[in-house]
Write an enzyme that holds these catalytic residues in place. Structure first.
Site, short mmCIF file in Angstrom:
data_model
loop_
_atom_site.label_atom_id
_atom_site.label_comp_id
_atom_site.label_asym_id
_atom_site.label_seq_id
_atom_site.Cartn_x
_atom_site.Cartn_y
_atom_site.Cartn_z
N ASP A 1 8.50 64.27 -25.51
CA ASP A 1 7.88 63.25 -24.53
C ASP A 1 9.06 62.82 -23.46
O ASP A 1 10.01 62.02 -23.75
CB ASP A 1 7.03 62.30 -25.00
N TYR B 1 0.41 58.69 -6.85
CA TYR B 1 0.96 60.05 -6.87
C TYR B 1 1.94 60.11 -6.00
O TYR B 1 3.09 60.86 -6.17
CB TYR B 1 -0.22 60.99 -6.88
P1 NDP Z 1 -0.06 71.20 -15.80
O1 NDP Z 1 -0.65 70.14 -16.11
O2 NDP Z 1 -0.59 72.55 -15.75
O3 NDP Z 1 1.54 71.16 -16.59
C1 NDP Z 1 2.29 69.90 -16.63
C2 NDP Z 1 2.75 69.90 -18.03
O4 NDP Z 1 3.46 68.91 -18.29
C3 NDP Z 1 1.56 69.92 -19.17
O5 NDP Z 1 1.80 71.03 -20.14
C4 NDP Z 1 1.77 68.68 -19.75
O6 NDP Z 1 1.33 68.32 -21.05
C5 NDP Z 1 3.34 68.29 -19.58
N1 NDP Z 1 3.33 66.92 -19.71
C6 NDP Z 1 2.90 65.65 -19.25
N2 NDP Z 1 3.48 64.78 -19.53
C7 NDP Z 1 4.47 65.06 -20.04
C8 NDP Z 1 5.67 64.31 -20.83
N3 NDP Z 1 5.52 62.93 -20.80
N4 NDP Z 1 6.58 64.77 -21.54
C9 NDP Z 1 6.54 66.14 -21.53
N5 NDP Z 1 5.85 66.96 -20.96
C10 NDP Z 1 4.73 66.45 -20.45
O7 NDP Z 1 0.51 70.83 -14.15
P2 NDP Z 1 1.35 71.88 -13.08
O8 NDP Z 1 1.69 73.13 -13.85
O9 NDP Z 1 0.25 72.01 -12.27
O10 NDP Z 1 2.16 70.78 -12.49
C11 NDP Z 1 3.48 70.88 -12.79
C12 NDP Z 1 4.39 69.90 -11.87
O11 NDP Z 1 3.90 70.10 -10.41
C13 NDP Z 1 4.00 68.59 -12.06
O12 NDP Z 1 4.94 67.68 -11.71
C14 NDP Z 1 2.92 68.31 -10.63
O13 NDP Z 1 3.15 67.00 -10.38
C15 NDP Z 1 3.59 69.31 -9.71
N6 NDP Z 1 2.62 69.70 -8.61
C16 NDP Z 1 1.58 70.24 -8.97
C17 NDP Z 1 0.72 70.75 -8.03
C18 NDP Z 1 -0.76 71.50 -8.18
O14 NDP Z 1 -1.38 71.30 -7.23
N7 NDP Z 1 -0.91 71.98 -9.35
C19 NDP Z 1 1.10 70.54 -6.59
C20 NDP Z 1 2.25 69.81 -6.45
C21 NDP Z 1 2.93 69.46 -7.38
P3 NDP Z 1 -0.15 67.95 -21.36
O15 NDP Z 1 -1.04 68.95 -20.81
O16 NDP Z 1 -0.30 67.89 -22.62
O17 NDP Z 1 -0.29 66.75 -20.45
#
Ligand code: NDP
Length: 254
Positions: free
Chosen positions: A67, A154
């Site tokens: 985490d 956000y």
């Molecule tokens: P996803 O939800 O597909 O992936 C994010 C991953 O991060 C998940 O596996 C999640 O786990 C994990 N995660 C969340 N909290 C924690 C934590 N505390 N410690 C470790 N891992 C954690 O998201 P995206 O791939 O879409 O997004 C990735 C990044 O890109 C983010 O920062 C998002 O803000 C950014 N982004 C995304 C956009 C979009 O439209 N998709 C647009 C612009 C930016 P779990 O699923 O178990 O919570």
């Protein structure tokens, strides 16, 4: 004259890359693309099982559950990492709501993951990255650059991610490179989760609206963001630091 020194200026041969949020979406695509480019990848995600499942499908992939908001877990994680060339801070969560709808608890949770997580992981990685003039890539968002309706919290967190990136580039101008990618909406489980939570009855309609929000008329693909991250971390981008690069289908051009 073009230098012939680099055998593959867009490759990552022999590099070790740690990718947070690497079990899903943009992070998982980044792990895959980096591996194809020759890197060994360490997927770090909240759910160790999902991280392992993702890593098993990637040649040279390894996984750790962590985490990123937990200082002790981050400290333990780095105890087992002797060297690092690349850190991609991709773990992140979203939240919908204008300022008046935003509860302090939710606002703080968002900051814990998107901002504290980036801070803790980067702080732990810096000593390793400095040794090799390594690279930090933060996954920000267009939400850090322009206002988006009902994304008060956000937008605030992603503005902070951009500011942290620039500060790092200034603090360590020759020791590391720090850059930020600011994607528009990308087709990942993050978007699926948003549609399920906030628009269960009208998913198709809202998905179409998301497509139309970007002048190109579609969502981005995780691989498209991953390939930009690859470029940023490759020798070809050696002169790039402190940059915030949008990849958003033209969203912020208008
Ligand atoms: P996803 O939800 O597909 O992936 C994010 C991953 O991060 C998940 O596996 C999640 O786990 C994990 N995660 C969340 N909290 C924690 C934590 N505390 N410690 C470790 N891992 C954690 O998201 P995206 O791939 O879409 O997004 C990735 C990044 O890109 C983010 O920062 C998002 O803000 C950014 N982004 C995304 C956009 C979009 O439209 N998709 C647009 C612009 C930016 P779990 O699923 O178990 O919570």
């Amino acid at each position: 004259m073009i230098s012939l020194e680099m055998s593959n200026p867009f490759g990552l041969d022999g590099k070790l890359a740690l990718i947070t949020g690497g079990a899903s979406g943009i992070g998982e695509a980044t792990a895959r693309v980096f591996s194809e480019a020759g890197a060994r990848v360490l997927i770090v995600d909240l759910d160790a099982e999902r991280a392992r499942a993702a890593a098993e499908t990637i040649p040279g992939g390894e996984a750790r559950g962590c985490d990123v908001t937990d200082e002790e877990q981050v400290r333990k994680l780095f105890e087992s990492i002797p060297a690092l060339d690349i850190l991609v801070n991709c773990a992140g969560i979203g939240m919908v709501g204008g300022i008046e709808e935003t509860e302090l608890r939710e606002f703080q949770r968002l900051f814990r993951v998107n901002v504290d997580g980036t801070f803790l992981m980067t702080r732990a990685a810096i000593p390793l990255l400095r040794r090799v003039r390594g690279s930090v890539v933060n996954i920000g968002s267009v939400a850090g650059l322009v206002g988006i309706k009902r994304r008060f919290g956000y937008c605030a967190t992603k503005g902070a991610v951009i500011a942290m990136t620039r500060q790092l580039a200034v603090e360590y101008p020759t020791q590391i490179r720090a850059n930020c990618i600011a994607p528009g909406t990308v087709d990942t489980p993050f978007v699926d989760g948003y549609l399920e939570k906030y628009h269960r009855e009208e998913k198709d309609k809202v998905r179409q609206e998301l497509n139309e929000r970007q002048p190109l008329g579609r969502l981005g693909k995780p691989e498209e963001i991953a390939r930009l991250a690859l470029y940023i971390c490759s020798p070809a981008a050696d002169f790039m630091s402190g940059s915030v690069i949008t990849i958003d289908g033209g969203w912020t051009a208008g």
